[in-house]
Design a protein around this motif. Structure first.
Motif, PDB file in Angstrom:
ATOM      1  N   TYR A  16       0.806  -1.208   0.000  1.00 34.28           N
ATOM      2  CA  TYR A  16       0.000   0.000   0.000  1.00 34.28           C
ATOM      3  C   TYR A  16       0.844   1.266   0.000  1.00 34.28           C
ATOM      4  O   TYR A  16       0.408   2.302  -0.503  1.00 34.28           O
ATOM      5  N   LEU A  17       2.036   1.203   0.572  1.00 36.18           N
ATOM      6  CA  LEU A  17       2.850   2.409   0.715  1.00 36.18           C
ATOM      7  C   LEU A  17       4.020   2.491  -0.266  1.00 36.18           C
ATOM      8  O   LEU A  17       4.760   3.478  -0.250  1.00 36.18           O
ATOM      9  N   TYR A  26     -11.855 -11.724   5.750  1.00 41.97           N
ATOM     10  CA  TYR A  26     -11.074 -11.072   4.697  1.00 41.97           C
ATOM     11  C   TYR A  26     -11.550  -9.641   4.473  1.00 41.97           C
ATOM     12  O   TYR A  26     -10.748  -8.752   4.194  1.00 41.97           O
ATOM     13  N   GLY A  27     -12.834  -9.429   4.594  1.00 39.04           N
ATOM     14  CA  GLY A  27     -13.361  -8.070   4.469  1.00 39.04           C
ATOM     15  C   GLY A  27     -12.807  -7.156   5.542  1.00 39.04           C
ATOM     16  O   GLY A  27     -12.440  -6.006   5.272  1.00 39.04           O
ATOM     17  N   LEU A  28     -12.741  -7.659   6.772  1.00 41.51           N
ATOM     18  CA  LEU A  28     -12.164  -6.876   7.861  1.00 41.51           C
ATOM     19  C   LEU A  28     -10.676  -6.600   7.610  1.00 41.51           C
ATOM     20  O   LEU A  28     -10.191  -5.489   7.852  1.00 41.51           O
ATOM     21  N   CYS A  39      -6.437  -2.855   6.086  1.00 45.17           N
ATOM     22  CA  CYS A  39      -5.308  -2.507   5.211  1.00 45.17           C
ATOM     23  C   CYS A  39      -5.541  -1.163   4.530  1.00 45.17           C
ATOM     24  O   CYS A  39      -4.628  -0.335   4.443  1.00 45.17           O
ATOM     25  N   LEU A  40      -6.749  -0.942   4.048  1.00 44.65           N
ATOM     26  CA  LEU A  40      -7.054   0.325   3.389  1.00 44.65           C
ATOM     27  C   LEU A  40      -6.990   1.495   4.367  1.00 44.65           C
ATOM     28  O   LEU A  40      -6.467   2.565   4.029  1.00 44.65           O
ATOM     29  N   GLY A  67      -3.289   2.010   5.117  1.00 44.67           N
ATOM     30  CA  GLY A  67      -2.638   2.584   3.946  1.00 44.67           C
ATOM     31  C   GLY A  67      -3.002   4.048   3.755  1.00 44.67           C
ATOM     32  O   GLY A  67      -2.149   4.878   3.433  1.00 44.67           O
ATOM     33  N   THR A  68      -4.267   4.378   3.964  1.00 42.47           N
ATOM     34  CA  THR A  68      -4.710   5.770   3.858  1.00 42.47           C
ATOM     35  C   THR A  68      -4.024   6.630   4.910  1.00 42.47           C
ATOM     36  O   THR A  68      -3.531   7.721   4.605  1.00 42.47           O
ATOM     37  N   ALA A  69      -3.969   6.143   6.134  1.00 40.94           N
ATOM     38  CA  ALA A  69      -3.288   6.879   7.199  1.00 40.94           C
ATOM     39  C   ALA A  69      -1.805   7.040   6.870  1.00 40.94           C
ATOM     40  O   ALA A  69      -1.220   8.117   7.099  1.00 40.94           O
ATOM     41  N   GLY A  70      -1.199   6.000   6.320  1.00 46.77           N
ATOM     42  CA  GLY A  70       0.214   6.071   5.957  1.00 46.77           C
ATOM     43  C   GLY A  70       0.467   7.068   4.844  1.00 46.77           C
ATOM     44  O   GLY A  70       1.421   7.846   4.891  1.00 46.77           O
TER      45      GLY A  70
END
Length: 150
Positions: A22-23, A128-130, A135-136, A139-142
């Motif tokens: 993600y990053l 998996y949804g959790l 992860c999203l 990733g957004t915070a990162g």
């Protein structure tokens, strides 16, 4: 494994293992602007990180049948910790790529353990949804916070 407290360790391991994916765009930019790597060198480092991740995810998934999940997760965290710590001291692009490959190895171990663990829950689609949501969010915070730290 219906209880969220039981899902949380697998979700945290999955987020840690998938963080690089993600990053990586932000990290490539930082390697060029802050470390002075060329675009090609930054691409090599990113590829090395993802190669370690891909290779070890496959290997770990195969060995999960024979090994302790806890020991594989602990090994993954340890490898990631040491590699990320070493990343702060390594300057040369080739050596940095090798250290990032090792970080990818640790991340791949964690991602595989988390994926298999969540797949064995009573409601794997929910699990998996959790993980995907976590992860999203991470990733957004990162992507929002990492430039401020750099």
């Amino acid at each position: 494994m219906n209880d969220f407290r039981k899902l949380l360790p697998a979700i945290v391991a999955g987020v840690m293992g998938n963080t690089g994916i993600y990053l990586i765009p932000l990290l490539v930019g930082a390697m060029v602007s802050d470390r002075g790597f060329t675009d090609q060198q930054a691409g090599l480092v990113a590829s090395a990180d993802l190669a370690g991740y891909a290779i070890m995810t496959f290997i770990t998934a195969v060995f999960l049948i024979e090994r302790s999940w806890k020991s594989l997760a602990l090994a993954g965290v340890s490898v990631m910790f040491v590699a990320n710590l070493a990343s702060t001291f390594v300057e040369a692009a080739g050596a940095f790529a090798f250290v990032r490959f090792l970080s990818g190895v640790g991340a791949g171990m964690l991602a595989a353990v988390a994926t298999v663990a969540l797949g064995r829950t009573e409601k794997p689609d929910r699990s998996y949804g959790l993980l995907f949501a976590a992860c999203l969010l991470f990733g957004t915070a990162g992507l929002w916070g990492l430039p401020l730290m750099l």
